[in-house]
Design an enzyme around this catalytic site. Structure first.
Site: not given
Ligand code: NAD
Length: 483
Positions: A175, A250, A284, A385
């Site tokens: 997804k 992650e 991230c 963050e």
């Molecule tokens: P987010 O947590 O808002 O969303 C991530 C994903 O989760 C999306 O696909 C979203 O649709 C899905 N999602 C939302 N609610 C959900 C639920 N209740 N159950 C399951 N899935 C759900 O994060 P974002 O804004 O997309 O990304 C930014 C964050 O990601 C930052 O905190 C960043 O640091 C982190 N990030 C981490 C890494 C890593 O490898 N550690 C890499 C990139 C980004």
């Protein structure tokens, strides 16, 4: 022409009579990019059922390691041919500069090639007979795996999550983020062309509700999540309350960069400006807390201020090939970053050194690269963050103090140490509580080494050998030698 928006299930695009859709707008000029259907329970169930069937009865489980490697290698070649198309759509959807987006595609290619090499490298173990029993340990795929991705580098997650899972013999439902749903759909047919049988690779679009359906699904064996800590907890909770599927998280970071007085200053400046600002700091692993030794602080801070000021001109139309930096991904992200900046100005106790506003004369969600000096220990901008071009700086006197400051965070994803002393670099690297330490550079994830977080930056690892082991489980077979 509108981009492909249908879900990809069983090696086919499928129409769905979605009750809910998501329309994406460009963060540069707010034009409509496209609309995707939100996968509901029925769509998710059919994607999972296709993946289950492919794992249990399709030709996939009969594929030899060499055949799986062949599919991965072919896909790596094929996706390269779509680099321009992917870069254009990412520029339109999240404002990612096309040059950067192409680099991300390159990293995806490297990941598929790397894991193609692993398909036949995971050996088992055997133990000589003891007490009449001979024992074998063999590694087996979990079965149906799912991936839920963040939006900031979709092609990267197609590599980090799916390449090792497929190399290990699993099937997959991916997804994408609701902010960046198109890249998987651009490459979907390439998986088929590369030889992956029906049901091995499936793509569904949607936001939190679709992610929730996957996390709670009773027939998914393992889920790999990339995103924020708040959502990661929900995924883990849903996994625990459903079938106890295995989870890899992650998550985000608030990573430190420690600059010692013997560091090459020019290098430390460019790493903490140009490299920090890459992808508009929506990374991230961005080192957003910089600690500089007092003896060089004035010089370092002045130069970094200049570099941030100078970088403002690099924020341009993300679709231009020469653009280095783009707008933030969407209005939500822009509002979030601006609210952090506001909090930095009004309640952090910090001095605003540079930036602190939107970029004038530019349409789109552009924010000035911003530096705050000496925020209070409990300031929001120092603790949380931001995921945008906002840096905090503090000074230190001793190595011990620097390590304490670096580790004073709930996160532990990445870090960097700038020094000319190899022994100091190794000493400090060993004491920093983070999954990655860069010495004299930000530590770019590489296909060959593990990437993941300490503390609240998550658990489990992607990439490297650890990345494929995360998609395999051990089975012990005991043989009664008396029979
Ligand atoms: P987010 O947590 O808002 O969303 C991530 C994903 O989760 C999306 O696909 C979203 O649709 C899905 N999602 C939302 N609610 C959900 C639920 N209740 N159950 C399951 N899935 C759900 O994060 P974002 O804004 O997309 O990304 C930014 C964050 O990601 C930052 O905190 C960043 O640091 C982190 N990030 C981490 C890494 C890593 O490898 N550690 C890499 C990139 C980004």
């Amino acid at each position: 022409m509108a981009p492909e928006s249908r879900h990809w299930i069983n090696n086919e695009f499928v129409e769905s009579d979605a009750k809910e859709t998501i329309t994406l707008h460009s963060p540069y000029d707010e034009s409509v990019v496209g609309t995707v259907p939100v996968a509901d329970e029925q769509v998710v169930d059919s994607a999972v059922a296709a993946a289950r069937k492919a794992f249990e009865t399709g030709p996939w489980p009969t594929f030899t390691a060499a055949q799986r490697a062949q599919c991965l290698l072919k896909f790596a070649d094929l996706i390269q041919t779509k680099a321009d198309e992917i870069a254009q759509i990412e520029a339109e959807s999240i404002g990612q500069p096309v040059a950067f987006a192409k680099m991300i595609v390159g990293a995806c290619v490297a990941t598929y090639r790397y894991y193609a090499g692993w398909t036949d490298k995971v050996a088992g173990e055997s133990y000589k007979e003891e007490d009449g029993t001979y024992r074998i340990v063999q590694y087996e795929p979990f079965g149906v795996c799912a991936g839920i991705a963040a939006w900031n580098a979709t092609a990267l997650y197609l590599g980090w999550k799916m390449a090792p899972a497929l190399a290990a013999g699993n099937t997959f439902v991916f997804k994408s983020s609701e902010k960046a749903p198109f890249t998987p759909l651009i490459v979907a047919e390439l998986y088929k062309e590369a030889g992956f049988p029906p049901g091995v690779v499936n793509f569904v679009s949607g936001g939190g509700s679709t992610g929730q359906l996957l996390s709670a699904h009773m027939d998914i064996d393992k889920i790999s999540f990339t995103g924020s800590g708040i959502t990661g907890r929900k995924v883990q909770d849903a996994a625990a309350k459903s079938n106890l599927k295995k989870v890899t998280l992650e998550l985000g970071g608030k990573s430190p960069a420690v600059v010692f007085e013997d560091a090459n200053i020019e290098n430390a400046i460019s790493q903490n400006s140009q490299m920090f600002l890459m992808n508009t700091s929506q990374v991230c692993a961005a080192t957003s807390r910089v600690f500089v030794q007092k003896s060089i602080a004035d010089k370092f801070i002045e130069a970094l201020k200049g570099a941030f000021k100078g970088a403002e001109g690099a924020f341009q139309n993300p679709k231009e090939p020469t653009t280095m930096l783009g707008p933030l991904a969407d209005k939500l992200q822009y509002d979030r970053v601006m609210s952090f900046i506001q909090s930095g100005k009004s309640e952090s106790g910090a001095e605003l050194l540079v930036g602190g506003d939107k970029i004038e004369g530019q349409k789109g969600f552009f924010v000035q690269p911003t530096i705050f000096l000496n925020p209070k220990e409990d300031a929001k901008i120092y603790r949380e963050e931001i995921f945008g071009p906002v840096l905090n700086i503090k000074t230190f006197e001793t190595e011990e103090e620097a390590i304490k400051l670096a580790n004073d965070t709930a996160y532990g994803l990445a870090s960097a140490v700038y020094t000319a002393s190899v022994s100091r670099a190794l000493r400090v690297a060993s004491k920093i509580r983070a999954g990655t330490v860069g010495v004299n550079a930000v530590a770019f994830p590489s296909a060959i080494t593990p990437f993941g977080g300490y503390k609240q930056s998550g658990y489990g690892r992607e990439l490297g050998k650890a990345g494929i082991m995360a998609y395999l489980q051990e089975k012990t077979i005991s043989i009664n030698m008396a029979v």
